[in-house]
Scaffold this motif. Structure first.
Motif, PDB file in Angstrom:
ATOM      1  N   ALA A 123       0.879  -1.152  -0.005  1.00  7.12           N
ATOM      2  CA  ALA A 123       0.010   0.049  -0.002  1.00  7.12           C
ATOM      3  C   ALA A 123       0.775   1.331   0.170  1.00  7.12           C
ATOM      4  CB  ALA A 123      -0.900  -0.119   1.141  1.00  7.12           C
ATOM      5  N   VAL A 124       1.796   1.374   0.731  1.00  7.27           N
ATOM      6  CA  VAL A 124       2.917   2.214   0.568  1.00  7.27           C
ATOM      7  C   VAL A 124       3.491   2.639  -0.619  1.00  7.27           C
ATOM      8  CG1 VAL A 124       5.132   3.330   1.422  1.00  7.27           C
ATOM      9  CG2 VAL A 124       3.669   1.873   2.984  1.00  7.27           C
ATOM     10  N   PHE A 125       3.713   1.693  -1.524  1.00  9.26           N
ATOM     11  CA  PHE A 125       4.203   1.724  -2.828  1.00  9.26           C
ATOM     12  C   PHE A 125       2.819   2.413  -3.715  1.00  9.26           C
ATOM     13  CE2 PHE A 125       4.896   0.291  -7.198  1.00  9.26           C
ATOM     14  CZ  PHE A 125       6.267   0.824  -7.507  1.00  9.26           C
ATOM     15  N   VAL A 126       1.863   1.926  -3.504  1.00  2.99           N
ATOM     16  CA  VAL A 126       0.710   2.359  -4.227  1.00  2.99           C
ATOM     17  C   VAL A 126       0.738   4.218  -4.012  1.00  2.99           C
ATOM     18  CG1 VAL A 126      -1.936   2.589  -4.355  1.00  2.99           C
ATOM     19  CG2 VAL A 126      -0.689   0.325  -4.242  1.00  2.99           C
ATOM     20  N   GLY A 127       0.967   4.324  -2.793  1.00  2.00           N
ATOM     21  CA  GLY A 127       0.884   5.846  -2.208  1.00  2.00           C
ATOM     22  C   GLY A 127       1.985   6.558  -3.263  1.00  2.00           C
ATOM     23  N   VAL A 128       3.174   6.068  -3.200  1.00  3.37           N
ATOM     24  CA  VAL A 128       4.196   6.448  -3.843  1.00  3.37           C
ATOM     25  C   VAL A 128       3.827   6.758  -5.468  1.00  3.37           C
ATOM     26  CG1 VAL A 128       6.391   6.196  -4.736  1.00  3.37           C
ATOM     27  CG2 VAL A 128       6.094   5.623  -2.494  1.00  3.37           C
ATOM     28  N   ILE A 129       3.260   5.735  -6.104  1.00  4.83           N
ATOM     29  CA  ILE A 129       2.797   5.847  -7.375  1.00  4.83           C
ATOM     30  C   ILE A 129       1.627   7.234  -7.546  1.00  4.83           C
ATOM     31  CG2 ILE A 129       1.540   4.879  -9.196  1.00  4.83           C
ATOM     32  CD1 ILE A 129       2.582   2.255  -8.161  1.00  4.83           C
ATOM     33  N   ALA A 130       0.739   7.102  -6.413  1.00  3.27           N
ATOM     34  CA  ALA A 130      -0.207   8.229  -6.670  1.00  3.27           C
ATOM     35  C   ALA A 130       0.346   9.644  -6.316  1.00  3.27           C
ATOM     36  CB  ALA A 130      -1.346   8.033  -5.621  1.00  3.27           C
ATOM     37  N   ALA A 131       1.457   9.851  -5.369  1.00 11.56           N
ATOM     38  CA  ALA A 131       2.053  11.039  -5.367  1.00 11.56           C
ATOM     39  C   ALA A 131       2.668  11.425  -6.595  1.00 11.56           C
ATOM     40  CB  ALA A 131       3.038  11.033  -4.154  1.00 11.56           C
ATOM     41  N   ALA A 132       3.621  10.534  -7.172  1.00 11.34           N
ATOM     42  CA  ALA A 132       4.165  10.883  -8.485  1.00 11.34           C
ATOM     43  C   ALA A 132       3.249  11.128  -9.513  1.00 11.34           C
ATOM     44  CB  ALA A 132       5.187   9.614  -8.930  1.00 11.34           C
TER      45      ALA A 132
END
Length: 364
Positions: A123-132
């Motif tokens: 889920a943290v990586f999904v957040g990284v994608i969304a932020a990018a």
């Protein structure tokens, strides 16, 4: 020995001026030259100065020409002389157009964030994608407004783009398509709150931004859903980075033939060959050792597809930047430009790698 620095002898009955003014009466003409009381001028080792001599005035030895007859007069320097390397210095090597130290440092830092978020909590990586995605949309819409006066609504784009990534991870492809449709509809409605002038232009740019940034990024979230999802995403990142590195290294060293000079003059056909070669080798290794049930020959095809799509994505963003008249989309990442300057090859490669992985090893 004749003193070549002296002028011609004076005519009979005429006294020649000396360096210091009038000269006293000299010896008789039939006297030997060695008995003259006038000392010989000291010839300096280097070229004579252009100004007056130490005694004041200009001596007979200093004329408009060179000091010695076998000396070649120096040509006046050009207004803007072209630089010539010294004979004992090696020719200058090609240099990269960016700060390589900063670029490598930022690249390593981003890679550490990606790897850490991938293998700790998905889920943290999904957040990284969304932020990018949100930052990339902001950069794209800001440049469109600055250079073309196109005002794509950033609020529905940012909110809808982040939700597209989350929907793709939670509900799969159906969720991604639904979120994309709703985001495009939100762009149309949001723009209605402003005057109608430029409405079609603004919403067209907004729908393009929806597809270009968040929709393509959603395929990275789709790659993350299987049980070996982190390894699939890592394979995708490795292939894209290796492709870019191979293109840069080979093109910088051996590049002679331009690939698309009107779009990106720095890219060469040799660089494309390097990108394909490096990516195919990396793909074979990744499929053999990282992806479950993967086979090395599948990695060759995967690397080929990734190299071609990464190159096309890079050329696509170069076309956008040329149309806007800018070099980089932003300045957030030292040595790289903006977020969009790093996503240019990743975004179009994501659906290609996702599709090939589904065909080779399935989606679960």
């Amino acid at each position: 020995m004749n003193d070549s620095s002296r002028g011609a002898p004076p005519a009979a009955g005429h006294r020649a001026p000396s360096d210091q003014g009038a000269c006293p009466a000299g010896p008789a003409r039939d006297e030997p030259e060695a008995q003259q009381t006038r000392p010989m001028p000291i010839v300096p080792d280097g070229p004579a100065p252009d100004g007056p001599l130490p005694g004041g005035g200009r001596g007979a030895a200093h004329r408009a020409g060179p000091l010695f007859r076998d000396e070649t007069p120096q040509e006046p320097m050009a207004q803007n002389p072209a630089p010539h390397p010294a004979p004992d210095q090696p020719p200058q090597k090609k240099r990269a157009g960016r700060d390589l130290r900063a670029a490598i440092g930022v690249g390593v830092g981003l890679g550490a964030v990606v790897v850490a978020s991938l293998f700790i909590v998905k889920a943290v990586f999904v957040g990284v994608i969304a932020a990018a995605v949100v930052v990339g949309l902001w950069e794209l819409t800001s440049r469109l407004d600055e250079k073309k006066g196109i005002k794509a609504p950033i609020v529905p784009l940012a909110v809808g783009g982040a939700m597209m990534v989350v929907a793709g991870y939670v509900w799969g492809t159906e969720g991604a398509w639904l979120a994309m449709a709703l985001t495009a509809l939100a762009v149309l409605v949001w723009r209605m709150t402003q005057p109608p002038d430029g409405y079609l232009r603004d919403v067209t740019a907004g729908v393009f931004a929806v597809f270009y940034v968040p929709f393509l990024a959603t395929f990275v979230a789709l790659m993350l859903t299987p049980h070996d999802g982190p390894w699939r995403v890592l394979t995708f990142v490795i292939l894209t980075v290796i492709s870019d590195t191979g293109a840069y290294a080979v093109g910088w060293r051996f590049g002679r033939h331009k690939l698309a000079p009107r779009i990106s003059p720095g890219k060469t056909r040799e660089g494309l060959v390097g990108a394909v070669t490096f990516a195919m080798v990396a793909g074979a290794l990744c499929m053999q050792f990282l992806v479950d049930d993967g086979v090395w020959w599948q990695g060759l095809l995967l690397g080929l597809g990734a190299a071609v799509s990464a190159t096309l994505g890079d050329l696509g963003e170069s076309m956008i930047k040329r149309d806007l008249g800018i070099k980089d989309m932003g300045t957030l990442l030292p040595g790289h430009g903006g977020i969009m300057d790093r996503l240019d090859s990743l975004l179009p490669t994501a659906p290609v790698v996702w599709l090939l992985l589904v065909l080779f090893v399935g989606s679960h």
